[in-house]
Design an enzyme around this catalytic site. Structure first.
Site, short mmCIF file in Angstrom:
data_model
loop_
_atom_site.label_atom_id
_atom_site.label_comp_id
_atom_site.label_asym_id
_atom_site.label_seq_id
_atom_site.Cartn_x
_atom_site.Cartn_y
_atom_site.Cartn_z
N GLY A 51 0.85 -1.19 0.00
CA GLY A 51 0.00 0.00 0.00
C GLY A 51 0.88 1.23 0.00
N CYS A 84 5.25 -6.20 1.61
CA CYS A 84 5.58 -4.78 1.65
C CYS A 84 4.85 -4.08 2.81
CB CYS A 84 5.30 -4.12 0.30
SG CYS A 84 6.08 -2.50 0.17
N TYR A 85 3.91 -3.19 2.52
CA TYR A 85 3.18 -2.52 3.61
C TYR A 85 2.53 -3.56 4.53
CZ TYR A 85 -0.15 0.49 6.04
OH TYR A 85 -0.86 1.15 6.99
N HIS A 109 8.24 -7.35 -3.39
CA HIS A 109 6.99 -7.71 -4.09
C HIS A 109 7.16 -9.03 -4.86
CE1 HIS A 109 4.58 -4.12 -3.32
NE2 HIS A 109 5.74 -3.48 -3.31
N GLU A 145 4.90 -10.68 -6.22
CA GLU A 145 3.88 -10.82 -7.26
C GLU A 145 4.27 -10.20 -8.60
OE1 GLU A 145 3.90 -8.74 -4.80
OE2 GLU A 145 2.75 -6.92 -5.15
N SER A 203 -22.02 -9.20 -28.05
CA SER A 203 -21.43 -8.00 -28.64
C SER A 203 -20.35 -8.37 -29.64
CB SER A 203 -20.81 -7.15 -27.54
OG SER A 203 -19.72 -7.86 -26.97
N GLY A 204 -19.97 -9.66 -29.65
CA GLY A 204 -18.82 -10.05 -30.45
C GLY A 204 -17.57 -10.11 -29.59
N GLY A 205 -17.64 -9.53 -28.40
CA GLY A 205 -16.50 -9.52 -27.48
C GLY A 205 -16.38 -10.82 -26.71
N VAL A 206 -15.23 -10.99 -26.08
CA VAL A 206 -14.95 -12.27 -25.43
C VAL A 206 -15.86 -12.51 -24.22
CG1 VAL A 206 -12.94 -11.22 -24.28
CG2 VAL A 206 -13.16 -13.68 -24.33
N ASP A 207 -16.16 -11.48 -23.44
CA ASP A 207 -16.90 -11.72 -22.19
C ASP A 207 -18.32 -12.22 -22.45
OD1 ASP A 207 -14.59 -10.63 -21.25
OD2 ASP A 207 -15.45 -8.70 -20.70
N SER A 208 -19.04 -11.52 -23.32
CA SER A 208 -20.42 -11.97 -23.57
C SER A 208 -20.42 -13.31 -24.30
CB SER A 208 -21.21 -10.92 -24.35
OG SER A 208 -20.64 -10.67 -25.61
N ALA A 209 -19.41 -13.53 -25.15
CA ALA A 209 -19.35 -14.79 -25.89
C ALA A 209 -19.12 -15.98 -24.95
CB ALA A 209 -18.23 -14.74 -26.93
N LYS A 247 -9.74 -11.74 -16.61
CA LYS A 247 -9.81 -11.86 -18.07
C LYS A 247 -9.06 -13.09 -18.61
CE LYS A 247 -11.18 -9.40 -21.73
NZ LYS A 247 -12.41 -8.59 -21.76
#
Ligand code: XMP
Length: 514
Positions: free
Chosen positions: A60, A87-88, A173, A175, A227-233, A370
């Site tokens: 943080g 870290c923090y 860090h 990560e 929509s043609g996008g990955v999420d809705s597909a 994603k």
């Protein structure tokens, strides 16, 4: 902030205001352990109720010495849950449990050498490694009962642990990619002291989610805007796997998509996936409403509102539809709790949620990042063109044509845009670039072709690298790739006689031109 479905066992990443909390959660998932992010204000009772297998305290921007610096309910330390502080997070544990965090005035930023004195539970056999540091206060004494396992030039207690108390801390860090052995450390923590097995896989996710969707929808009928996008597909494909013909998809073709994209959506969903699909060809309506409109926000508003109207008309005809499938992702769930900075552009999601529709939401991707959505899409048999599609704005090419949007201009831009995408793919750069596309400005330029004077449109190529679209850098595309794009556009797209490359980062520019 809770995402459904919650899988167990879970690691909860406690967010102390770092940009790194999401990254930590993603790294944990890469280790096949389910993780979620919770605010540091969470109470010990609530944590006990959720019974996570482990906690990770994020970094943080604050100092533990500041008044009002983020802290954690001290009763959390009594729950017996293994804790890793980063870290923090490590400084907070040190401060809360009897160690010392000093203002030495000598912070460390960037790559730093770490000397491991005691391999303990987290360091395997490594004695020396490069790590990424970003801190100004310094842990000089570990918490009571903890041993120091590693140090760096300016941090005597750069890592500490007590296996008995299940308390671990690292000043650096693990990560970030700049800490090459960071993922190993996280995995040792997860599989060692936290006792986790690594059972979070997309196969398991699909199986469990299919069950949950069936339980939610029963014998009801669901609709999904594509929509043609990955999420809705991916959301549609997953819901279809669960309830088959009880799902109807609605695809509103605005005429503002990229070349061939509408056909591809129809082909993929109708033919390959056998999904019931209503294909609304609404291009005439959109072009009709856009005549003479040049102001960007007005364009966005018209496209957004008309989209909702067309979608409502189409979905209203589906009898008994009670459920609406949405491709909401975990980062949207996290962010919906925060207030956003000033509105820069009025975003809307084509295929997205008309706020006042009366449906129960089915959001099967609420728990996913994603990259996980893409993995699920591939697993469900969706083609790479959809699974790896770059982000595309809801108003489509409407915001990539400056000035009035006409059918002719869309056709021109589609050709140029297709060439940009083809050449990017041919260069093997498609997945490395966040977005690459062409923009059609509302100006003309003089040129010469053969011995003839030309007076045509320029096209601007925009290609950016980004992690999350909040910030972006213009992509340093190789000159020969730009050259191939430019000469093909000039030679193949009649009406374009000049190509420019946009070298503006975000900020100060935005990714889209309007
Ligand atoms: P800007 O232009 O604001 O864009 O830097 C950031 C990201 O958002 C995308 N974008 C949109 N996405 N509906 C969307 O779903 C919209 O109205 C919209 N406008 C921009 C843009 O492509 C970039 O990825």
């Amino acid at each position: 902030m809770t995402a459904e479905p919650v899988a167990t066992p879970t690691v909860l990443v406690v967010d102390f205001g770092a940009q790194y909390a999401q990254l930590i959660a993603r790294r944990v998932r890469e280790a096949h352990v389910y993780s979620e992010i919770v605010p540091h204000s969470i109470s010990a009772d609530e944590l006990a109720r959720r019974a996570p297998a482990a906690l990770i305290f994020s970094g943080g921007p604050s100092s533990v010495h500041q008044d009002g610096a983020p802290s954690i309910d001290p009763a959390v330390y009594e729950l017996g849950i293994p804790i890793l502080g980063i870290c923090y997070g490590a400084q907070l544990i040190a401060r809360d449990l009897g160690g010392t965090v000093a203002k030495t005035g000598r912070g460390e930023y960037g790559r730093t050498g770490l000397e491991v004195h005691d391999h303990g539970a987290l360091f395997g056999t490594v004695d020396h490694q490069q790590v990424w540091m970003s801190h100004f206060d310094t842990i000089t004494e570990p918490p009571t009962g903890c041993v120091v396992t590693a140090s760096s030039p300016d941090t005597p207690a750069a890592a500490f642990e007590s296996v008995e108390r299940k308390i671990f801390g690292v000043q650096y860090h693990p990560e970030v990619l700049h800490t090459p052995q960071g993922q190993d450390l996280l995995e040792r923590f997860l599989y060692g002291p936290a006792g986790l097995a690594g059972s979070w896989t997309m196969e398991n996710f699909i199986e469990r989610t299919v069950e949950q969707i069936r339980a939610q929808v029963g014998s009801g009928r669901a609709i999904c805007g594509l929509s043609g996008g990955v999420d809705s597909a991916v959301a549609a494909a997953l819901v279809h796997r669960a309830i088959g013909h009880q799902l109807t998809c609605v695809f509103v073709d605005t005429g503002l998509m990229r070349k061939g994209e509408g056909e591809q959506v129809v082909e993929t969903f109708r033919r390959h996936q056998g999904i019931e699909l209503i294909h609304v060809q609404a291009a005439d309506r959109f072009f009709g409403r856009l005549v003479g409109v040049t102001e960007p926000e007005q364009k966005r508003k018209i496209i957004g509102e008309l989209f909702i109207r067309v979608f409502e008309d189409a979905s209203g005809g589906i009898e008994d539809a009670r459920f609406l499938v949405q491709g909401t992702l975990y980062p949207d769930v996290i962010e919906s709790g925060t207030t956003h900075a000033a509105k820069i552009k009025s975003h809307h999601n084509v295929g997205g949620l008309p706020d006042d529709l009366e449906f129960d939401l089915v959001e099967p991707l609420r728990a996913l990042f994603k990259d996980e959505v893409r993995a699920v899409g591939t697993q469900l048999g969706l083609p790479d063109e959809i699974v790896w599609r770059q982000p595309f704005p809801g108003p489509g090419l409407g915001v990539r044509i400056i000035g009035e949007v006409t059918r002719d201009k869309v056709a021109l831009l589609q050709e140029a845009d297709q060439i940009v995408r083809d050449e990017l793919r041919a260069a093997g750069l498609e997945r490395a670039i966040w977005q690459a596309f062409a923009v059609l400005p509302d100006i003309r330029a003089v040129g010469v072709m053969g011995d003839e004077r030309t007076y045509g449109y320029p096209v601007i190529i925009r290609a950016v690298t980004s992690e999350d679209a909040m910030t972006a850098d213009w992509a340093r595309l190789p000159a020969d790739v730009l050259e191939a794009m430019s000469s093909r556009i000039i030679n193949e797209v009649r009406g374009i006689n000049r190509v420019a490359y946009d070298i503006t980062s975000k900020p100060p520019g935005t990714i889209e031109w309007e």
